[in-house]
Design a protein around this motif. Structure first.
Motif, PDB file in Angstrom:
ATOM      1  N   HIS A  52      32.953  28.631  38.196  1.00 32.23           N
ATOM      2  CA  HIS A  52      34.150  29.255  37.639  1.00 32.23           C
ATOM      3  C   HIS A  52      34.557  30.456  38.477  1.00 32.23           C
ATOM      4  O   HIS A  52      33.715  31.259  38.895  1.00 32.23           O
ATOM      5  N   GLU A  53      35.834  30.564  38.714  1.00 30.14           N
ATOM      6  CA  GLU A  53      36.372  31.666  39.512  1.00 30.14           C
ATOM      7  C   GLU A  53      36.416  32.948  38.684  1.00 30.14           C
ATOM      8  O   GLU A  53      36.767  32.920  37.495  1.00 30.14           O
ATOM      9  N   ARG A  54      36.074  34.057  39.304  1.00 33.60           N
ATOM     10  CA  ARG A  54      36.086  35.339  38.605  1.00 33.60           C
ATOM     11  C   ARG A  54      37.455  36.003  38.654  1.00 33.60           C
ATOM     12  O   ARG A  54      37.776  36.849  37.824  1.00 33.60           O
ATOM     13  N   GLU A  55      38.274  35.632  39.629  1.00 30.54           N
ATOM     14  CA  GLU A  55      39.594  36.252  39.765  1.00 30.54           C
ATOM     15  C   GLU A  55      40.559  35.242  40.365  1.00 30.54           C
ATOM     16  O   GLU A  55      40.153  34.186  40.868  1.00 30.54           O
ATOM     17  N   GLY A  56      41.848  35.556  40.309  1.00 29.33           N
ATOM     18  CA  GLY A  56      42.857  34.649  40.854  1.00 29.33           C
ATOM     19  C   GLY A  56      43.323  33.632  39.829  1.00 29.33           C
ATOM     20  O   GLY A  56      42.954  33.689  38.643  1.00 29.33           O
ATOM     21  N   GLN A  57      44.118  32.686  40.260  1.00 38.25           N
ATOM     22  CA  GLN A  57      44.766  31.751  39.349  1.00 38.25           C
ATOM     23  C   GLN A  57      44.119  30.370  39.317  1.00 38.25           C
ATOM     24  O   GLN A  57      44.595  29.477  38.633  1.00 38.25           O
ATOM     25  N   ARG A 190      43.384  27.431  45.766  1.00 34.47           N
ATOM     26  CA  ARG A 190      43.953  28.672  45.199  1.00 34.47           C
ATOM     27  C   ARG A 190      45.447  28.749  45.436  1.00 34.47           C
ATOM     28  O   ARG A 190      46.206  29.193  44.567  1.00 34.47           O
ATOM     29  N   LYS A 194      48.243  28.832  42.590  1.00 35.55           N
ATOM     30  CA  LYS A 194      49.248  29.898  42.533  1.00 35.55           C
ATOM     31  C   LYS A 194      50.636  29.322  42.289  1.00 35.55           C
ATOM     32  O   LYS A 194      51.378  29.802  41.417  1.00 35.55           O
TER      33      LYS A 194
END
Length: 217
Positions: A52-57, A190, A194
């Motif tokens: 899982h990504e911690r930041e971004g979209q 990413r 976005k």
């Protein structure tokens, strides 16, 4: 008559198999399956298939196999050698993998390639991999040709893909699962996320056939 046509087709295909016995696209040994059972067994599943990504979209990255050995070979054979005999196996594996990993989504969207790349290759391998899923390739398009990401650093990767994708408003309120053959740094995913999120998507993740075993993939 349809029955006669079917019989003729089966006879012709059987004759071809006698003259040109089907071989595994990966090891080259005789096999009715593509790839053969032995090569399928040599594909190494990722120990951490979802991160899982911690930041971004981009919400998460998921991949089924390590980009080494037979799995990586399958990706390269499909993409560069046009070994479409692998299509059925790889597409069904993606569909089963999405269910096994419990990925929830409303539409699977193949990561698009630019039309110039499509003309060179004749197909988009991500579309082939999404064939077993409820996919919609119209939701995302690549509007700018880009350099290959291989060999670029993080800053160069980001700049290379900036503004390369455009999403349709059909993605509004929907959870999108991007589909691709390989995910490594995740920068392409990413940038796709976005564009989709800016067009109103609820969530975006990616599922690839191969990925890097390291956590940063």
């Amino acid at each position: 008559m349809p029955e006669v046509a079917t019989l003729c087709s089966n006879f012709y295909n059987g004759l071809l198999d006698l003259v040109y016995p089907p071989k595994c696209p990966l090891c080259g040994l005789l096999s009715p399956e593509a790839p053969c059972v032995a090569c399928q067994g040599e594909m190494l599943p990722l120990q951490m298939p979802v991160t899982h990504e911690r930041e971004g979209q981009l919400a998460f990255k998921a991949a089924l196999y390590e980009y080494t050995g037979r799995a990586g070979q399958a990706v390269r054979r499909l993409k560069y050698a046009r070994s479409t005999a692998l299509s059925s196996f790889m597409a069904s594996t993606m569909a089963v993998g999405a269910e096994r990993l419990g990925l929830e989504f409303d539409a699977a969207v193949p990561v698009p390639i630019h039309w110039t790349r499509w003309c060179e290759r004749g197909f988009n391998q991500a579309e082939i991999l999404a064939a077993g899923l409820p996919s919609d390739k119209q939701m995302l398009t690549r509007i700018r040709a880009t350099r290959p990401q291989v060999g670029l650093n993080r800053e160069q990767r980001t700049k290379n893909l900036d503004g390369a994708f455009r999403a349709s408003l059909d993605c509004r309120g929907r959870a999108i699962l991007l589909i691709d053959d390989v995910v490594t740094s995740g920068q392409t995913a990413r940038e796709c996320a976005k564009a989709l999120m800016e067009a109103g998507a609820k969530e975006v993740g990616i599922l690839a056939f191969c990925g890097d075993q390291s956590p940063q993939y």
